[in-house]
Design a protein around this motif. Sequence first.
Motif, PDB file in Angstrom:
ATOM      1  N   HIS A   1      -5.658   8.353  -1.405  1.00  0.00           N
ATOM      2  CA  HIS A   1      -5.040   7.028  -1.243  1.00  0.00           C
ATOM      3  C   HIS A   1      -5.760   6.202  -0.188  1.00  0.00           C
ATOM      4  O   HIS A   1      -5.928   4.978  -0.348  1.00  0.00           O
ATOM      5  CB  HIS A   1      -3.560   7.170  -0.906  1.00  0.00           C
ATOM      6  CG  HIS A   1      -2.702   7.443  -2.098  1.00  0.00           C
ATOM      7  ND1 HIS A   1      -2.410   6.481  -3.039  1.00  0.00           N
ATOM      8  CD2 HIS A   1      -2.084   8.581  -2.526  1.00  0.00           C
ATOM      9  CE1 HIS A   1      -1.642   6.996  -3.991  1.00  0.00           C
ATOM     10  NE2 HIS A   1      -1.425   8.274  -3.700  1.00  0.00           N
TER      11      HIS A   1
ATOM     12  N   ASP B   1       2.927   7.247  -6.454  1.00  0.00           N
ATOM     13  CA  ASP B   1       1.916   8.131  -7.029  1.00  0.00           C
ATOM     14  C   ASP B   1       1.839   9.486  -6.321  1.00  0.00           C
ATOM     15  O   ASP B   1       0.950  10.276  -6.605  1.00  0.00           O
ATOM     16  CB  ASP B   1       0.547   7.431  -6.957  1.00  0.00           C
ATOM     17  CG  ASP B   1      -0.516   8.156  -7.755  1.00  0.00           C
ATOM     18  OD1 ASP B   1      -0.251   8.502  -8.913  1.00  0.00           O
ATOM     19  OD2 ASP B   1      -1.609   8.394  -7.196  1.00  0.00           O
ATOM     20  N   TRP B   2       2.781   9.758  -5.409  1.00  0.00           N
ATOM     21  CA  TRP B   2       2.678  10.997  -4.649  1.00  0.00           C
ATOM     22  C   TRP B   2       2.983  12.205  -5.539  1.00  0.00           C
ATOM     23  O   TRP B   2       3.914  12.166  -6.347  1.00  0.00           O
ATOM     24  CB  TRP B   2       3.630  10.969  -3.449  1.00  0.00           C
ATOM     25  CG  TRP B   2       3.224  11.972  -2.403  1.00  0.00           C
ATOM     26  CD1 TRP B   2       3.831  13.151  -2.103  1.00  0.00           C
ATOM     27  CD2 TRP B   2       2.094  11.871  -1.535  1.00  0.00           C
ATOM     28  NE1 TRP B   2       3.145  13.800  -1.101  1.00  0.00           N
ATOM     29  CE2 TRP B   2       2.065  13.042  -0.738  1.00  0.00           C
ATOM     30  CE3 TRP B   2       1.077  10.927  -1.370  1.00  0.00           C
ATOM     31  CZ2 TRP B   2       1.086  13.280   0.225  1.00  0.00           C
ATOM     32  CZ3 TRP B   2       0.100  11.155  -0.407  1.00  0.00           C
ATOM     33  CH2 TRP B   2       0.107  12.326   0.370  1.00  0.00           C
TER      34      TRP B   2
ATOM     35  N   PHE C   1       0.830  -1.202   0.000  1.00  0.00           N
ATOM     36  CA  PHE C   1       0.000   0.000   0.000  1.00  0.00           C
ATOM     37  C   PHE C   1       0.865   1.253   0.000  1.00  0.00           C
ATOM     38  O   PHE C   1       0.675   2.170  -0.812  1.00  0.00           O
ATOM     39  CB  PHE C   1      -0.927  -0.038   1.219  1.00  0.00           C
ATOM     40  CG  PHE C   1      -1.643   1.251   1.510  1.00  0.00           C
ATOM     41  CD1 PHE C   1      -2.303   1.947   0.506  1.00  0.00           C
ATOM     42  CD2 PHE C   1      -1.673   1.762   2.798  1.00  0.00           C
ATOM     43  CE1 PHE C   1      -2.983   3.134   0.785  1.00  0.00           C
ATOM     44  CE2 PHE C   1      -2.340   2.936   3.088  1.00  0.00           C
ATOM     45  CZ  PHE C   1      -2.984   3.627   2.077  1.00  0.00           C
TER      46      PHE C   1
ATOM     47  N   ALA D   1      -4.293  14.457  -1.344  1.00  0.00           N
ATOM     48  CA  ALA D   1      -3.610  13.272  -1.878  1.00  0.00           C
ATOM     49  C   ALA D   1      -3.681  12.120  -0.882  1.00  0.00           C
ATOM     50  O   ALA D   1      -3.935  10.968  -1.261  1.00  0.00           O
ATOM     51  CB  ALA D   1      -2.158  13.609  -2.203  1.00  0.00           C
TER      52      ALA D   1
ATOM     53  N   SER E   1       2.626   4.803   7.076  1.00  0.00           N
ATOM     54  CA  SER E   1       1.164   4.865   7.071  1.00  0.00           C
ATOM     55  C   SER E   1       0.639   5.793   8.161  1.00  0.00           C
ATOM     56  O   SER E   1      -0.406   6.437   7.979  1.00  0.00           O
ATOM     57  CB  SER E   1       0.576   3.466   7.239  1.00  0.00           C
ATOM     58  OG  SER E   1       0.988   2.878   8.465  1.00  0.00           O
TER      59      SER E   1
ATOM     60  N   LEU F   1       0.797   9.188   6.741  1.00  0.00           N
ATOM     61  CA  LEU F   1      -0.226   9.331   5.699  1.00  0.00           C
ATOM     62  C   LEU F   1      -1.596   9.622   6.313  1.00  0.00           C
ATOM     63  O   LEU F   1      -2.301  10.555   5.892  1.00  0.00           O
ATOM     64  CB  LEU F   1      -0.295   8.055   4.854  1.00  0.00           C
ATOM     65  CG  LEU F   1      -1.369   8.048   3.763  1.00  0.00           C
ATOM     66  CD1 LEU F   1      -0.957   8.948   2.607  1.00  0.00           C
ATOM     67  CD2 LEU F   1      -1.628   6.621   3.273  1.00  0.00           C
TER      68      LEU F   1
ATOM     69  N   ARG G   1       2.635   1.964  -3.278  1.00  0.00           N
ATOM     70  CA  ARG G   1       1.770   2.632  -4.254  1.00  0.00           C
ATOM     71  C   ARG G   1       1.628   4.115  -3.929  1.00  0.00           C
ATOM     72  O   ARG G   1       1.602   4.957  -4.831  1.00  0.00           O
ATOM     73  CB  ARG G   1       0.398   1.959  -4.276  1.00  0.00           C
ATOM     74  CG  ARG G   1       0.394   0.560  -4.865  1.00  0.00           C
ATOM     75  CD  ARG G   1      -1.013   0.058  -5.143  1.00  0.00           C
ATOM     76  NE  ARG G   1      -1.802  -0.136  -3.924  1.00  0.00           N
ATOM     77  CZ  ARG G   1      -1.759  -1.232  -3.174  1.00  0.00           C
ATOM     78  NH1 ARG G   1      -0.946  -2.233  -3.499  1.00  0.00           N
ATOM     79  NH2 ARG G   1      -2.529  -1.338  -2.101  1.00  0.00           N
ATOM     80  N   VAL G   2       1.530   4.428  -2.648  1.00  0.00           N
ATOM     81  CA  VAL G   2       1.427   5.835  -2.241  1.00  0.00           C
ATOM     82  C   VAL G   2       2.660   6.602  -2.695  1.00  0.00           C
ATOM     83  O   VAL G   2       2.558   7.691  -3.295  1.00  0.00           O
ATOM     84  CB  VAL G   2       1.258   5.938  -0.709  1.00  0.00           C
ATOM     85  CG1 VAL G   2       1.414   7.387  -0.247  1.00  0.00           C
ATOM     86  CG2 VAL G   2      -0.100   5.380  -0.282  1.00  0.00           C
TER      87      VAL G   2
ATOM     88  N   ARG H   1      -8.959   4.859  -1.651  1.00  0.00           N
ATOM     89  CA  ARG H   1      -8.722   3.705  -2.533  1.00  0.00           C
ATOM     90  C   ARG H   1      -8.411   2.451  -1.710  1.00  0.00           C
ATOM     91  O   ARG H   1      -8.927   1.359  -2.003  1.00  0.00           O
ATOM     92  CB  ARG H   1      -7.558   4.014  -3.484  1.00  0.00           C
ATOM     93  CG  ARG H   1      -7.108   2.817  -4.330  1.00  0.00           C
ATOM     94  CD  ARG H   1      -8.236   2.290  -5.216  1.00  0.00           C
ATOM     95  NE  ARG H   1      -7.894   1.025  -5.833  1.00  0.00           N
ATOM     96  CZ  ARG H   1      -7.264   0.900  -6.990  1.00  0.00           C
ATOM     97  NH1 ARG H   1      -6.903   1.985  -7.668  1.00  0.00           N
ATOM     98  NH2 ARG H   1      -7.012  -0.293  -7.488  1.00  0.00           N
ATOM     99  N   HIS H   2      -7.602   2.609  -0.655  1.00  0.00           N
ATOM    100  CA  HIS H   2      -7.277   1.443   0.166  1.00  0.00           C
ATOM    101  C   HIS H   2      -8.520   0.965   0.910  1.00  0.00           C
ATOM    102  O   HIS H   2      -8.735  -0.252   1.048  1.00  0.00           O
ATOM    103  CB  HIS H   2      -6.166   1.794   1.154  1.00  0.00           C
ATOM    104  CG  HIS H   2      -5.496   0.593   1.755  1.00  0.00           C
ATOM    105  ND1 HIS H   2      -4.961  -0.420   1.001  1.00  0.00           N
ATOM    106  CD2 HIS H   2      -5.296   0.231   3.062  1.00  0.00           C
ATOM    107  CE1 HIS H   2      -4.434  -1.343   1.789  1.00  0.00           C
ATOM    108  NE2 HIS H   2      -4.639  -0.974   3.048  1.00  0.00           N
TER     109      HIS H   2
END
Length: 387
Positions: A302, A275-276, A268, A298, A285, A288, A271-272, A305-306
């Motif tokens: 994320h 795509d940041w 996870f 942003a 996390s 985040l 991916r963050v 989506r998660h």
Amino acid sequence: MSLVREPVTSPATFTSSARAVFKRLIAVGQATRPQLCEDLNLSRPTLSAAMAELSRFDYVEVIGQAQGHTGRTAAIYQIGKGAGHTIAVDAGSTVIRYRVAYLDGRLLLAGTYALSSGQRHMSAEISRMVDQAISKALSAAAPDWGPLRAVGVAVPARVTAQSRLMQPGREILTFDGFSLPAGVPLVLENNVNCAAIAEYNYGAAIGRPDFAFVQVGLKIGMGMVLRGELIRGRNGAAGEVSHLPFPWSASETPQPETLEDYLGVEAFMARVRADWPDDDIPRDSVDLFDRASKGDAAATAHIRRHGHDIGRLVSAGVAVIDPGFAVLGGGVGSLPLLLPYVREEVARLSYSTDIETSTLGADATLLGIGKLAAARAQTDLIDTVNG
């Protein structure tokens, strides 16, 4: 529950009323004689006889007096030191935690050992740290703790009916760096199952005989309770959702644990980072979710989506067991910001299911294995005899 050593036999044959009193005090911690009579529907003479039975072995003790409405005082009882204590260990993916307690949960000792890195499966380091934790608890034992009655270890692995830890396709080593007193049982259980047991007894699932506990963190997993009973499965693999086929399409072939490779916190966060939108990338996390709580767009995207991804996992569980209720736990699952997005996706994909965040957080697994260890001790002390 699972064990690998011979049980301790009870020193006496107890009546059904004595066993009921013992169980009640384990459940509530403390109670007066009038409360016990009312809760258990026992007469005063029957309760007195039960107390006499249990007091012979110091299984109950008086800890004070309570003033009643009529001005009379009543003795307050709790489980006595003769009933002994248990050791509970959570063999986690990032830390090893242990807890020593009386059978009613009163804390005697606790500690934590950090692992060198996050570990999704049983490893030599985890086994070594568990050995160290139990050895520490054994060496710290004091006379007023009473006898050691059981040791419980929650593990990141399947536990079969033969009481052996299993990884996919192969048996793995258990613990051997400590020596328990003769006759003390070692209780092994999967860590997610332990968290489900804790939520059922102490947390968000109290009063819910049917529910699923969904762990979301470094690992993913599901503990399932139906009609008040934990579902383990023939191979100890019930709830091993990391083995759901994934991805499942005409162009890709599922591989074992690929779903965990996608939903685990490491993937996870990868991916963050990929795509940041700028160079100020979240450290982890926790960072985040902290940014999302402060309105960072942003970070919120994320997490949404998660949350939808986790909602799809929950929906798969609903399609199989239809529990009607699910609890989200684990390092990421316990964070409330994830909850609305999981609910949103489950509502879109599946049947009506109430979903809540764990109320126990990081304590769930340790409390669950402690409950199992205490239950095993209770069985050996008073339930294996005919009253």
